[in-house]
Design a protein around this motif. Structure first.
Motif, PDB file in Angstrom:
ATOM      1  N   ASN A 108      -1.476  -1.318 -46.393  1.00 43.34           N
ATOM      2  CA  ASN A 108      -2.346  -2.004 -46.733  1.00 43.34           C
ATOM      3  C   ASN A 108      -3.274  -2.109 -47.396  1.00 43.34           C
ATOM      4  O   ASN A 108      -4.017  -2.878 -48.009  1.00 43.34           O
ATOM      5  N   VAL A 109      -3.920  -0.813 -47.271  1.00 43.02           N
ATOM      6  CA  VAL A 109      -5.386  -0.007 -48.008  1.00 43.02           C
ATOM      7  C   VAL A 109      -4.828  -0.591 -49.713  1.00 43.02           C
ATOM      8  O   VAL A 109      -5.573  -1.163 -50.024  1.00 43.02           O
ATOM      9  N   ILE A 110      -3.544   0.045 -50.074  1.00 42.39           N
ATOM     10  CA  ILE A 110      -3.476  -0.490 -51.660  1.00 42.39           C
ATOM     11  C   ILE A 110      -2.356  -1.181 -52.072  1.00 42.39           C
ATOM     12  O   ILE A 110      -1.980  -1.036 -53.092  1.00 42.39           O
ATOM     13  N   ASP A 111      -1.513  -2.047 -51.044  1.00 41.44           N
ATOM     14  CA  ASP A 111      -0.282  -2.740 -51.527  1.00 41.44           C
ATOM     15  C   ASP A 111       0.345  -1.423 -51.696  1.00 41.44           C
ATOM     16  O   ASP A 111       1.233  -2.398 -52.864  1.00 41.44           O
ATOM     17  N   LEU A 112       0.639  -0.704 -51.014  1.00 45.21           N
ATOM     18  CA  LEU A 112       1.968   0.375 -51.176  1.00 45.21           C
ATOM     19  C   LEU A 112       3.305  -0.228 -51.735  1.00 45.21           C
ATOM     20  O   LEU A 112       3.257  -1.065 -50.814  1.00 45.21           O
ATOM     21  N   ASP A 113       4.399  -0.316 -52.564  1.00 44.91           N
ATOM     22  CA  ASP A 113       5.369  -0.237 -52.312  1.00 44.91           C
ATOM     23  C   ASP A 113       6.397   0.215 -51.824  1.00 44.91           C
ATOM     24  O   ASP A 113       7.043  -0.212 -51.335  1.00 44.91           O
ATOM     25  N   HIS A 114       6.399   1.766 -51.583  1.00 49.37           N
ATOM     26  CA  HIS A 114       6.715   2.190 -50.569  1.00 49.37           C
ATOM     27  C   HIS A 114       6.369   3.736 -51.226  1.00 49.37           C
ATOM     28  O   HIS A 114       5.981   4.594 -51.207  1.00 49.37           O
ATOM     29  N   TYR A 115       6.860   4.750 -49.682  1.00 43.61           N
ATOM     30  CA  TYR A 115       6.156   6.034 -49.586  1.00 43.61           C
ATOM     31  C   TYR A 115       8.338   6.587 -49.089  1.00 43.61           C
ATOM     32  O   TYR A 115       8.682   6.385 -49.082  1.00 43.61           O
ATOM     33  N   LEU A 116       7.974   8.255 -50.305  1.00 45.67           N
ATOM     34  CA  LEU A 116       9.095   8.792 -50.255  1.00 45.67           C
ATOM     35  C   LEU A 116       8.441   9.908 -48.874  1.00 45.67           C
ATOM     36  O   LEU A 116       7.695  10.987 -50.044  1.00 45.67           O
ATOM     37  N   LEU A 117       9.646  10.561 -48.387  1.00 45.54           N
ATOM     38  CA  LEU A 117       9.405  11.227 -47.729  1.00 45.54           C
ATOM     39  C   LEU A 117      10.085  12.912 -48.494  1.00 45.54           C
ATOM     40  O   LEU A 117      11.306  12.650 -49.133  1.00 45.54           O
ATOM     41  N   LYS A 118       9.438  13.478 -48.653  1.00 49.80           N
ATOM     42  CA  LYS A 118      10.208  15.131 -49.201  1.00 49.80           C
ATOM     43  C   LYS A 118      10.560  15.728 -48.347  1.00 49.80           C
ATOM     44  O   LYS A 118       9.822  15.922 -47.060  1.00 49.80           O
ATOM     45  N   PRO A 119      11.645  16.891 -49.092  1.00 45.34           N
ATOM     46  CA  PRO A 119      12.103  16.573 -50.429  1.00 45.34           C
ATOM     47  C   PRO A 119      12.958  15.496 -50.630  1.00 45.34           C
ATOM     48  O   PRO A 119      13.617  14.318 -49.263  1.00 45.34           O
ATOM     49  N   TRP A 120      13.372  14.984 -51.525  1.00 50.92           N
ATOM     50  CA  TRP A 120      14.280  13.512 -51.397  1.00 50.92           C
ATOM     51  C   TRP A 120      15.876  13.602 -52.007  1.00 50.92           C
ATOM     52  O   TRP A 120      16.121  12.617 -52.425  1.00 50.92           O
ATOM     53  N   ASP A 121      15.880  14.816 -52.183  1.00 50.00           N
ATOM     54  CA  ASP A 121      17.318  15.406 -52.440  1.00 50.00           C
ATOM     55  C   ASP A 121      18.389  14.756 -51.427  1.00 50.00           C
ATOM     56  O   ASP A 121      18.233  15.125 -50.371  1.00 50.00           O
ATOM     57  N   PRO A 122      19.851  14.121 -51.705  1.00 51.55           N
ATOM     58  CA  PRO A 122      19.930  14.109 -53.863  1.00 51.55           C
ATOM     59  C   PRO A 122      19.375  12.975 -54.293  1.00 51.55           C
ATOM     60  O   PRO A 122      18.935  11.876 -53.322  1.00 51.55           O
ATOM     61  N   PRO A 123      18.681  13.085 -55.267  1.00 54.24           N
ATOM     62  CA  PRO A 123      17.918  11.810 -56.003  1.00 54.24           C
ATOM     63  C   PRO A 123      18.564  10.793 -55.868  1.00 54.24           C
ATOM     64  O   PRO A 123      18.391   9.606 -55.897  1.00 54.24           O
ATOM     65  N   GLU A 124      20.125  10.832 -56.376  1.00 50.53           N
ATOM     66  CA  GLU A 124      21.077   9.830 -56.009  1.00 50.53           C
ATOM     67  C   GLU A 124      21.274   8.285 -54.985  1.00 50.53           C
ATOM     68  O   GLU A 124      21.151   7.578 -54.921  1.00 50.53           O
ATOM     69  N   GLU A 125      20.554   9.484 -53.850  1.00 50.47           N
ATOM     70  CA  GLU A 125      20.246   8.668 -52.341  1.00 50.47           C
ATOM     71  C   GLU A 125      19.175   8.055 -52.004  1.00 50.47           C
ATOM     72  O   GLU A 125      19.152   6.873 -51.245  1.00 50.47           O
ATOM     73  N   LYS A 126      18.685   8.757 -52.547  1.00 46.34           N
ATOM     74  CA  LYS A 126      16.831   8.356 -51.724  1.00 46.34           C
ATOM     75  C   LYS A 126      16.254   8.211 -52.704  1.00 46.34           C
ATOM     76  O   LYS A 126      15.158   7.424 -52.394  1.00 46.34           O
ATOM     77  N   LEU A 127      16.120   8.781 -54.482  1.00 44.28           N
ATOM     78  CA  LEU A 127      15.272   8.430 -55.060  1.00 44.28           C
ATOM     79  C   LEU A 127      15.582   7.188 -56.226  1.00 44.28           C
ATOM     80  O   LEU A 127      14.716   5.889 -55.723  1.00 44.28           O
ATOM     81  N   TYR A 128      16.793   7.690 -56.405  1.00 50.66           N
ATOM     82  CA  TYR A 128      16.771   6.586 -58.023  1.00 50.66           C
ATOM     83  C   TYR A 128      16.844   5.315 -56.862  1.00 50.66           C
ATOM     84  O   TYR A 128      16.534   3.979 -57.367  1.00 50.66           O
ATOM     85  N   PRO A 129      17.962   4.917 -55.811  1.00 51.80           N
ATOM     86  CA  PRO A 129      17.514   3.360 -55.029  1.00 51.80           C
ATOM     87  C   PRO A 129      16.322   2.857 -54.948  1.00 51.80           C
ATOM     88  O   PRO A 129      15.968   1.744 -55.623  1.00 51.80           O
ATOM     89  N   VAL A 130      14.801   3.669 -54.440  1.00 55.21           N
ATOM     90  CA  VAL A 130      14.091   3.140 -54.609  1.00 55.21           C
ATOM     91  C   VAL A 130      13.566   2.794 -55.585  1.00 55.21           C
ATOM     92  O   VAL A 130      12.571   1.295 -55.705  1.00 55.21           O
ATOM     93  N   ILE A 131      13.246   3.866 -57.024  1.00 57.00           N
ATOM     94  CA  ILE A 131      12.412   2.916 -58.264  1.00 57.00           C
ATOM     95  C   ILE A 131      13.724   2.101 -59.588  1.00 57.00           C
ATOM     96  O   ILE A 131      13.178   1.309 -59.763  1.00 57.00           O
TER      97      ILE A 131
END
Length: 555
Positions: A108-131
């Motif tokens: 709400n404060v900055i109209d955030l589109d998404h937040y990712l929890l660290k670590p995001w491995d594997p990126p193919e499942e947790k990072l790339y679909p978001v981006i």
């Protein structure tokens, strides 16, 4: 085929942990390096500097990824400031599981589109679909192109000053070329123009506009000047804080809403260099930033924002309310909100009108600030707008003289501003003083000050005079339709009830609602409303309240 690197959109990652930063960039480059510039920074300040440079060069930014826990400036603070530089970039917050509450609040404060929890491995499942999803949204979003407009003109030309102010207030970047400098001369030759035809505006597409009107400017630099329809639920007349507030709430609550503005959204507040007492901005916010955010927010919810259309009449046609434009056009709706604010009063001293735009400016005229370096600058007025301008101009000017007719600033200026001014060495306050004359050759060179306590007059050198001398509502277009007080402010609600009697011509069984004028379905909000508080927060609040009353009327 890959896009050439100089035109590739950027994906920027910000993390103070070098190991994490390198890991993010490594994963991003593996997937997106062919089509995007993958950049990294190790602090919010470093990242903002890079974003400013990209803004100046007109380089697009697609995605911003920031770690939440960073010293000095955390990820939320960074993304909030980055919004003002690259409002269309998608925003991602990297966070640990323990910080998910902060990430959710940031939506709400900055109209955030998404937040990712660290670590995001594997990126193919947790990072790339978001981006991937964010890049698809970024590519499909309707974005205002970055124009590199060029303005050639005489620094003492009133119209050249108006053109620059129009572009600046509409958040349209441009470069200024004085007509008497070599590059200005070359641009005039290329445009087939001469110094007598200035100002000349050259758009990014290479179109040369000679002495353009505001409407011609707007049409050629990407502003919307025509509504998409003929009939709406709500027409908002005026794009100041009240009008923008109504547009945001009206559109977000399902009303088909159009806002019509004569010059630029933001109103007088949009010209303020720094507003420090607006709720939610402890470090202050400039009027242009606030207006730009509100404009983007209104557009996000589907409100139409129409500029350079001057409303000259209001008509009642059965259940429809019609506004007529100076160019002969018209627009109809179930309801109308009058949010036209006020204009600064003209200064009556001899010579002042002659030099308007040539050293004399009404309001802050932010485009003139750079020209005030090492000069003696005079500001007339004792309210907050004058105080904010004095603080802002004091950063570059040799000395700022604040000329006030009253015996102190405390009578009309907020306490926090009075304290700030008292602590700035190069601001001099002249109480019980007024400007009684102005003269010069081709531009303002001198003004005459009168000390009202002694009656003595003093002629002083001055090349810049900024006037904030009270305000007057421009409501002549409501003559014979909507009731106003003796000063021209619009009456509404209880103020219309004289000895319990409803206003003349009122035919509904109920009395007027709180912000409803003497015409059912026509409302008022902000500074143009009689007895209003004349503050940004109250104007926004009235704009929001008016939408609630519009819903009641429509029901």
């Amino acid at each position: 085929m890959s896009t050439p690197s100089v035109t590739k959109p950027a994906i920027l990652s910000v993390d103070d942990d070098p190991g994490v930063s390198r890991a993010v960039v490594r994963d991003l480059r593996r997937r997106y390096g062919a089509d995007y510039r993958i950049l990294r920074a190790e602090s919010g300040a470093q990242a903002l500097e890079a974003l400013r440079e990209m803004k100046l060069r007109g380089q697009p930014v697609a995605v911003l990824i920031a770690d939440y826990r960073m010293p000095g400036m955390d990820g939320i603070e960074f993304l909030e400031q980055a919004m003002d530089l690259h409002p269309y970039a998608r925003r991602v917050l990297l966070t640990a599981y323990a910080d998910t509450d902060a990430a959710i609040n940031a939506i709400n404060v900055i109209d955030l589109d998404h937040y990712l929890l660290k670590p995001w491995d594997p990126p193919e499942e947790k990072l790339y679909p978001v981006i991937d999803g964010l890049l698809e949204v970024w590519r499909s979003a309707e974005q205002r192109p970055v124009y590199e407009t060029k303005v050639v003109g005489d620094r003492w030309s009133p119209r050249s000053s108006q053109v620059r102010e129009f572009l600046a207030r509409n958040q349209l970047p441009y470069r200024w070329y004085p007509v008497d400098e070599p590059e200005g001369t070359r641009l005039l030759e290329a445009a087939g123009a001469d110094p007598l035809t200035c100002p000349v505006v050259i758009t990014a597409a290479g179109t040369a506009l000679i002495q353009p009107t505001d409407s011609e400017l707007a049409e050629n630099v990407g502003l919307t000047v025509e509504p998409s329809g003929d009939f709406y639920d709500l027409i908002v007349v005026g794009g100041g804080p009240a009008g923008l507030g109504a547009a945001v709430y009206g559109a977000s609550e399902g009303l088909r809403t159009v806002l019509v503005e004569r010059t630029a959204t933001g109103g007088q507040a949009g010209q303020s260099s720094r507003i420090e007492n607006y709720l939610g901005f402890p470090d202050g916010v400039s009027g242009s930033q606030l207006a730009d955010r509100a404009r983007r927010q209104a557009s996000k919810f589907g409100a139409e924002l129409i500029t350079t259309r001057d409303v000259v009449a209001l008509e009642i046609n059965g259940s429809a309310r019609t506004v007529r434009f100076a160019d002969g056009g018209k627009l109809c709706a179930h309801t109308v909100l009058i949010a036209t604010g006020v204009d600064y009063r003209r200064h009556p001293a001899p010579g002042v009108d002659e030099f308007t735009g040539r050293g004399v400016y009404y309001g802050s005229a932010m485009t003139e600030a750079a020209e005030c370096a090492e000069q003696e600058v005079y500001i007339v007025g004792g309210a907050n707008s004058a105080g904010q301008a004095a603080v802002f101009l004091s950063r570059n000017a040799l000395r700022v003289h604040l000329v006030v007719r009253g015996d102190s600033l405390e009578r009309s200026m907020s306490h926090y501003l009075v304290r700030q001014i008292a602590g700035i060495d190069n601001i001099v306050v002249h109480t019980e003083t007024e400007v009684v004359g102005a003269d010069g050759d081709t531009h303002l060179e001198r003004i005459i000050l009168r000390d009202n306590s002694t009656g003595t007059e003093d002629k002083v050198d001055a090349q810049r005079l900024f006037l904030f001398i009270g305000a007057a509502p421009q409501t002549g277009w409501l003559d014979g339709v909507v009731l106003r007080d003796a000063a021209g402010y619009v009456l509404a609600g209880p103020d219309l009830m004289v000895d319990g009697a409803r206003p003349p011509g009122w035919e509904l069984p109920r009395p007027p609602q709180h912000l409803e004028t003497s015409v059912p379905g026509v409302f008022v909000a902000g500074d143009v409303h009689a007895e209003s508080a004349k503050r940004v927060a109250s104007a926004v609040g009235e704009g929001a309240m008016a939408v609630m009353l519009v819903h009641r009327y429509l029901a």
